[in-house]
Write a protein that holds these residues in place. Structure first.
Motif, PDB file in Angstrom:
ATOM      1  N   ILE A   1     117.320  76.583  90.522  1.00  0.00           N
ATOM      2  CA  ILE A   1     117.571  77.863  91.218  1.00  0.00           C
ATOM      3  C   ILE A   1     116.547  77.639  92.422  1.00  0.00           C
ATOM      4  O   ILE A   1     115.759  78.582  91.758  1.00  0.00           O
ATOM      5  CB  ILE A   1     119.315  77.582  91.518  1.00  0.00           C
ATOM      6  CG1 ILE A   1     120.171  77.469  90.496  1.00  0.00           C
ATOM      7  CG2 ILE A   1     119.250  77.849  92.961  1.00  0.00           C
ATOM      8  CD1 ILE A   1     121.697  77.584  90.357  1.00  0.00           C
TER       9      ILE A   1
ATOM     10  N   VAL B   1     122.879  83.043  89.366  1.00  0.00           N
ATOM     11  CA  VAL B   1     123.172  83.350  90.584  1.00  0.00           C
ATOM     12  C   VAL B   1     124.074  82.994  91.175  1.00  0.00           C
ATOM     13  O   VAL B   1     125.436  82.156  90.670  1.00  0.00           O
ATOM     14  CB  VAL B   1     122.168  81.910  91.225  1.00  0.00           C
ATOM     15  CG1 VAL B   1     122.282  81.933  92.751  1.00  0.00           C
ATOM     16  CG2 VAL B   1     120.663  81.668  90.279  1.00  0.00           C
TER      17      VAL B   1
ATOM     18  N   GLU C   1     120.965  80.019  84.278  1.00  0.00           N
ATOM     19  CA  GLU C   1     119.395  79.536  85.296  1.00  0.00           C
ATOM     20  C   GLU C   1     118.190  79.849  84.353  1.00  0.00           C
ATOM     21  O   GLU C   1     117.873  81.341  83.700  1.00  0.00           O
ATOM     22  CB  GLU C   1     119.885  80.110  86.262  1.00  0.00           C
ATOM     23  CG  GLU C   1     119.395  79.228  87.270  1.00  0.00           C
ATOM     24  CD  GLU C   1     117.682  79.923  88.227  1.00  0.00           C
ATOM     25  OE1 GLU C   1     116.815  79.354  88.756  1.00  0.00           O
ATOM     26  OE2 GLU C   1     116.741  80.790  87.319  1.00  0.00           O
TER      27      GLU C   1
ATOM     28  N   MET D   1     115.284  80.973  85.280  1.00  0.00           N
ATOM     29  CA  MET D   1     113.989  81.924  86.265  1.00  0.00           C
ATOM     30  C   MET D   1     114.264  83.395  85.564  1.00  0.00           C
ATOM     31  O   MET D   1     114.230  84.662  85.453  1.00  0.00           O
ATOM     32  CB  MET D   1     113.914  81.860  87.345  1.00  0.00           C
ATOM     33  CG  MET D   1     112.838  82.994  87.596  1.00  0.00           C
ATOM     34  SD  MET D   1     112.062  82.390  89.270  1.00  0.00           S
ATOM     35  CE  MET D   1     113.424  83.044  90.873  1.00  0.00           C
ATOM     36  N   GLU D   2     116.378  83.463  85.986  1.00  0.00           N
ATOM     37  CA  GLU D   2     117.170  84.552  86.127  1.00  0.00           C
ATOM     38  C   GLU D   2     117.423  85.233  84.544  1.00  0.00           C
ATOM     39  O   GLU D   2     117.240  86.252  84.406  1.00  0.00           O
ATOM     40  CB  GLU D   2     118.490  83.730  86.173  1.00  0.00           C
ATOM     41  CG  GLU D   2     118.611  83.936  88.021  1.00  0.00           C
ATOM     42  CD  GLU D   2     117.859  85.228  88.502  1.00  0.00           C
ATOM     43  OE1 GLU D   2     118.224  86.300  88.479  1.00  0.00           O
ATOM     44  OE2 GLU D   2     117.123  84.567  89.777  1.00  0.00           O
TER      45      GLU D   2
ATOM     46  N   PRO E   1     114.560  80.385  94.524  1.00  0.00           N
ATOM     47  CA  PRO E   1     115.402  80.842  95.524  1.00  0.00           C
ATOM     48  C   PRO E   1     114.573  80.966  97.151  1.00  0.00           C
ATOM     49  O   PRO E   1     113.820  80.001  97.000  1.00  0.00           O
ATOM     50  CB  PRO E   1     114.822  82.608  94.524  1.00  0.00           C
ATOM     51  CG  PRO E   1     113.163  81.172  93.903  1.00  0.00           C
ATOM     52  CD  PRO E   1     114.110  80.172  93.597  1.00  0.00           C
TER      53      PRO E   1
ATOM     54  N   SER F   1     120.137  86.699  93.379  1.00  0.00           N
ATOM     55  CA  SER F   1     120.475  87.110  91.457  1.00  0.00           C
ATOM     56  C   SER F   1     121.948  88.237  90.986  1.00  0.00           C
ATOM     57  O   SER F   1     122.488  88.784  92.021  1.00  0.00           O
ATOM     58  CB  SER F   1     119.732  88.200  90.856  1.00  0.00           C
ATOM     59  OG  SER F   1     117.914  87.593  91.149  1.00  0.00           O
TER      60      SER F   1
ATOM     61  N   CYS G   1     114.055  84.845  81.893  1.00  0.00           N
ATOM     62  CA  CYS G   1     113.202  85.271  82.114  1.00  0.00           C
ATOM     63  C   CYS G   1     113.458  86.877  82.820  1.00  0.00           C
ATOM     64  O   CYS G   1     112.563  88.441  82.374  1.00  0.00           O
ATOM     65  CB  CYS G   1     112.314  84.763  83.014  1.00  0.00           C
ATOM     66  SG  CYS G   1     111.897  83.529  82.080  1.00  0.00           S
ATOM     67  N   ARG G   2     114.202  87.484  83.666  1.00  0.00           N
ATOM     68  CA  ARG G   2     114.044  88.236  84.502  1.00  0.00           C
ATOM     69  C   ARG G   2     114.288  89.992  83.336  1.00  0.00           C
ATOM     70  O   ARG G   2     114.539  90.755  83.485  1.00  0.00           O
ATOM     71  CB  ARG G   2     115.535  88.074  85.922  1.00  0.00           C
ATOM     72  CG  ARG G   2     114.612  89.125  86.872  1.00  0.00           C
ATOM     73  CD  ARG G   2     115.627  88.568  88.174  1.00  0.00           C
ATOM     74  NE  ARG G   2     115.497  87.461  88.973  1.00  0.00           N
ATOM     75  CZ  ARG G   2     114.717  87.548  89.561  1.00  0.00           C
ATOM     76  NH1 ARG G   2     113.444  88.513  90.460  1.00  0.00           N
ATOM     77  NH2 ARG G   2     114.885  86.413  90.525  1.00  0.00           N
ATOM     78  N   TYR G   3     115.389  88.952  82.781  1.00  0.00           N
ATOM     79  CA  TYR G   3     116.068  90.531  81.697  1.00  0.00           C
ATOM     80  C   TYR G   3     115.213  90.488  80.336  1.00  0.00           C
ATOM     81  O   TYR G   3     115.631  90.935  79.727  1.00  0.00           O
ATOM     82  CB  TYR G   3     117.650  89.850  81.652  1.00  0.00           C
ATOM     83  CG  TYR G   3     118.447  90.047  83.429  1.00  0.00           C
ATOM     84  CD1 TYR G   3     118.342  91.626  83.443  1.00  0.00           C
ATOM     85  CD2 TYR G   3     118.413  89.067  84.127  1.00  0.00           C
ATOM     86  CE1 TYR G   3     118.567  91.680  85.487  1.00  0.00           C
ATOM     87  CE2 TYR G   3     119.058  89.079  85.348  1.00  0.00           C
ATOM     88  CZ  TYR G   3     118.771  90.295  85.490  1.00  0.00           C
ATOM     89  OH  TYR G   3     119.798  89.870  86.691  1.00  0.00           O
TER      90      TYR G   3
END
Lengths: 192, 583
Positions: free
Chosen positions: A100, A11, A76, A78-79, A102, A48, A81-83
């Motif tokens: 963190i 983030v 972080e 959740m970030e 959002p 992000s 998991c995004r990738y």
């Protein structure tokens, strides 16, 4: 030599860009071709942030081909998991145990997803979870989390210890060098 | 060893220095901004921010007419603003070399449109180079200056976000020892573009492009890279890198100069293949010219016009290779950009929302006022458009609806092209309200100085344009400066000025919280007193990143690390729950 692909996620404001600068500098010192790519501009506004670092004998695209990420290095949960879909089979994850919220979560409109570490580790057994903040606070400065994480990453990359230290000394503001070296050592000490 | 890692923008700045340029000028705009910021490393070059791209180019032209090499840089839409001088500059030609950088933004990472500025090269009849990495960016910048002088023409250097903002390994060179001394030299037949002179120059322009086309056929920046000889690809810029990843065995014609195209070289190359691709982002710029030569190529039939390419996207279009399934990640909460904690714009947009204003927006950090929960922006077109848009829409509305129309514009954007719209408002009796959000910096692009910030690019003090006086000077009778941290005052002023059936300007004066020199005053962070908080969620309407809803207690919390103590939230709370943390 095959190109190594590291995707750095997190983030805005977490120090991702500095971490990717240090990593790239180490690659350059090792005499390798290196490319680094990121989208900035929004980085101080809590969005992000993602940075791609690729190194090897000859690197063409600065964007990592989809599905060929070797390591997700994330600040972080959740970030991370995004990738995950971009990570190759048997790829590795080095992740900071930190959440963190959002905006939608802060406003009470959505919930922060649960059991993320388990989800990540189930798909990718080669996952290292780092309690970055606790280790950083031991050095007395919460802002050294990125150096702690770089220390943890250094364990799984094949670069000389000295190169990391030289790069950190070069890239970190002079006043903060000692504390960041301490943080790096703490991160490097967490596993073999 | 002289090898360093540079971004494309850093490499363009370095190339400008190594080319012996004496002047560099720009208006900031993503992804071009860092070019001028990096010029401050090179004290030998007089580098400055201009109020807009047109002025930047005109300054560059002046320097080049004086015999100096000059660099001018801008984002793609900036070239629209600078197009007027540009299209005649190709007629005058140059004295010292002039290079214009256009930094395009395929995928619209930070832009309002996705225009392909390669079309400007053809339209303005001006050569264009396109680097594929940072080494190219440095080399082509130097080359562009040489070509500019050799062919008596301004030269485009086209970058894209992935070139400007990617770092790669670069070998540095040196600045020349001898740089010609600029001087006054009158040459009206070349520099005074009255019809009689310009008519003759047009023939020179046409002849020059033909010469450049022929010359480009024998230059090493247009080169063939041999593969296995079965498939041919014509490509340039960042697309070249994706071609090398995805079609490692193809023969590749990598174009360094993409206008004019080296036609004979393309003919010779194309003759060898039954399968010939043109791989380029955005418009079929190369493809259409190759097709016009009577050569069959596969281009936009497979490769999309919209968005940027990636290795995976290219492989998908060429071979149907599936991209990884990202559907699971789409369910994750998004993390869009937001105004910073303490941003002086936040309270203004909350009040615009409350007043149900129809907000004609503009380009800057405050465009984030569109995002929920502020949700107070109804139009956004281009730099400076808010004021003209507000005037126009007011012309066609009932008196009651006219009162709802408010234009919002930042200090830098107002000086860029907003002031002209304000003159028109007064001149033609518009009734709309204008808010100038004066945070004393060009914030969105990363805090660059402007004529109202009080400093220059190299951080020297400068006269600060008095926005209030400026508005009065063009004839606005009602100009009020207010502190946007004062919510009651903001609300009252907004209501009064919206109701007024005349032009009025409200200037909100609070520096950006990210500019240290303007934020020396220490303000304590706040906390939420949970005994007083009723959980009404009024404070959440601010969308401040420092305030979060706590599910467990059903009350708000403040993250004291990121709270800067602006106290705007305190004023939204009817229950006195927001209190200062004692130092």
């Amino acid at each position: 030599m095959k190109t190594t692909n590291i995707l750095i996620a997190g983030v805005g404001g977490q120090g991702i860009l500095l971490a990717s600068e240090v990593l790239s500098e180490v690659c350059l010192m090792a005499g390798l071709d290196v490319k680094k790519n990121e989208i900035h501009g929004m980085s101080q506004r809590g969005g992000s942030v993602v940075s791609h670092v690729r190194y090897g004998e000859k690197v063409y695209s600065s964007i990592i081909p989809e599905g060929e990420v070797d390591i997700i290095f994330s600040f972080e949960l959740m970030e991370t998991c995004r990738y995950l879909p971009l990570l190759r089979k048997n790829g590795r994850v080095v992740v900071n145990d930190w959440k963190i919220a959002p905006p939608s979560v802060a406003l009470g409109k959505q919930s922060y997803p649960e059991n993320l570490i388990a989800t990540i580790a189930q798909q990718f057994p080669l996952t290292t979870v780092v309690d970055g903040l606790t280790l950083a606070l031991e050095t007395g400065n919460a802002k050294t989390v990125n150096s702690v994480l770089l220390g943890a990453l250094s364990n799984i990359l094949d670069f000389d210890h000295e190169m990391w230290l030289t790069a950190l000394k070069k890239m970190v503001p002079e006043k903060l060098v000692d504390i960041n070296l301490q943080a790096f050592a703490a991160g490097r000490g967490i596993n073999g | 060893m002289n090898k360093v890692l540079l971004s494309g923008n850093e490499a363009i700045a370095r190339g400008t220095y190594e080319a012996g340029a004496l002047v560099a000028c720009a208006y900031p705009g993503t992804p071009s901004t860092e070019i001028l910021e990096n010029m401050t490393r090179y004290k030998e070059v007089n580098s400055s921010w201009a109020p807009n791209e047109k002025v930047a180019l005109e300054v560059g032209i002046g320097a080049c007419f004086g015999g100096a090499r000059a660099l001018v840089s801008m984002k793609h839409v900036g070239v629209n603003v600078a197009a007027d001088p540009l299209f005649t500059l190709t007629y005058t030609g140059v004295r010292g070399g002039l290079v214009l950088v256009t930094a395009d933004d395929p995928e619209l990472h930070s832009s309002q449109n996705e225009q392909d500025n390669r079309n400007f090269a053809k339209f303005a009849k001006m050569p264009m180079f396109e680097p594929a990495d940072s080494q190219d960016a440095l080399d082509y910048t130097k080359l562009a200056f040489e070509v500019s002088e050799q062919f008596d023409t301004p030269v485009f250097l086209r970058s894209t976000t992935r070139i400007s903002h990617s770092k790669s390994v670069v070998t540095l060179g040196a600045r020349p020892d001898h740089i010609p001394t600029p001087s006054l030299e009158r040459n009206p037949a070349k520099l005074v573009m009255l019809p009689g002179n310009a008519r003759k120059r047009h023939y020179d322009v046409e002849e020059r492009i033909l010469k450049l086309e022929e010359w480009g056929c024998s230059q090493s920046f247009n080169r063939v890279e041999k593969g296995k000889g079965e498939v041919g690809v014509i490509t340039a810029g960042v697309s070249y890198q994706y071609v090398k990843e995805v079609l490692p065995d193809a023969d590749v014609l990598k174009l360094g100069m993409i206008y004019p195209l080296p036609k004979q070289l393309i003919r010779d190359f194309a003759a060898k293949y039954t399968t010939l691709y043109v791989v380029e982002e955005l418009d079929p710029f190369i493809e259409e010219q190759v097709l016009a030569m009577g050569i069959a190529v596969i281009g936009k039939a497979k490769i999309p016009i919209c968005g940027e390419l990636t290795p995976g996207r290219l492989a998908k279009e060429l071979f149907g290779t599936e991209l990884p399934d990202e559907s699971a990640t789409l369910k994750l909460p998004q993390r869009p950009p937001n105004m910073c904690p303490g941003c002086p714009h936040r309270g203004v947009f909350m009040e615009l929302n409350r007043a149900k204003a129809f907000v004609a927006g503009d380009i800057g950090c405050y465009t984030l006022g569109f995002m929920p929960p502020l949700s107070a922006m109804d139009t956004c077109v281009c730099m400076g458009a808010s004021i003209g848009n507000a005037t126009g829409i007011s012309k066609v509305l009932s008196e009651e609806d006219q009162r709802k129309v408010v234009a919002v514009i930042g200090d830098s954007t107002f000086l860029h092209t907003g002031i002209n719209g304000l003159m028109d408002m007064v001149y033609n009796n518009s009734t709309a309200t204008v808010i100038i959000l004066d945070n004393r910096i060009t914030a969105m692009t990363g805090r660059q100085e402007n004529p109202a910030s009080g400093y220059t690019l190299d951080n020297n003090p400068a006269f600060r344009v008095d926005l209030e006086q400026l508005c009065r000077a063009v004839g606005v009778k009602h100009v009020r400066s207010i502190d946007p941290y004062n919510i009651a005052l903001t609300r009252k002023t907004l209501r009064e000025e919206m109701a007024r059936p005349e032009v009025s300007v409200i200037i909100t004066t609070r520096p950006c919280v990210l500019v240290p020199r303007d934020n020396l005053e220490r303000r304590p962070s706040l906390y939420v007193d949970h005994d007083a908080c009723t959980g009404c969620k009024a404070c959440l309407r601010l969308g401040c990143p420092a305030i979060a809803w706590d599910e467990t207690s059903q009350k708000s919390n403040i993250d004291k690390i990121i709270c800067v103590g602006c106290k705007v939230c305190q004023q939204t709370c009817g229950f006195n729950a927001f209190k200062e943390i004692e130092a």
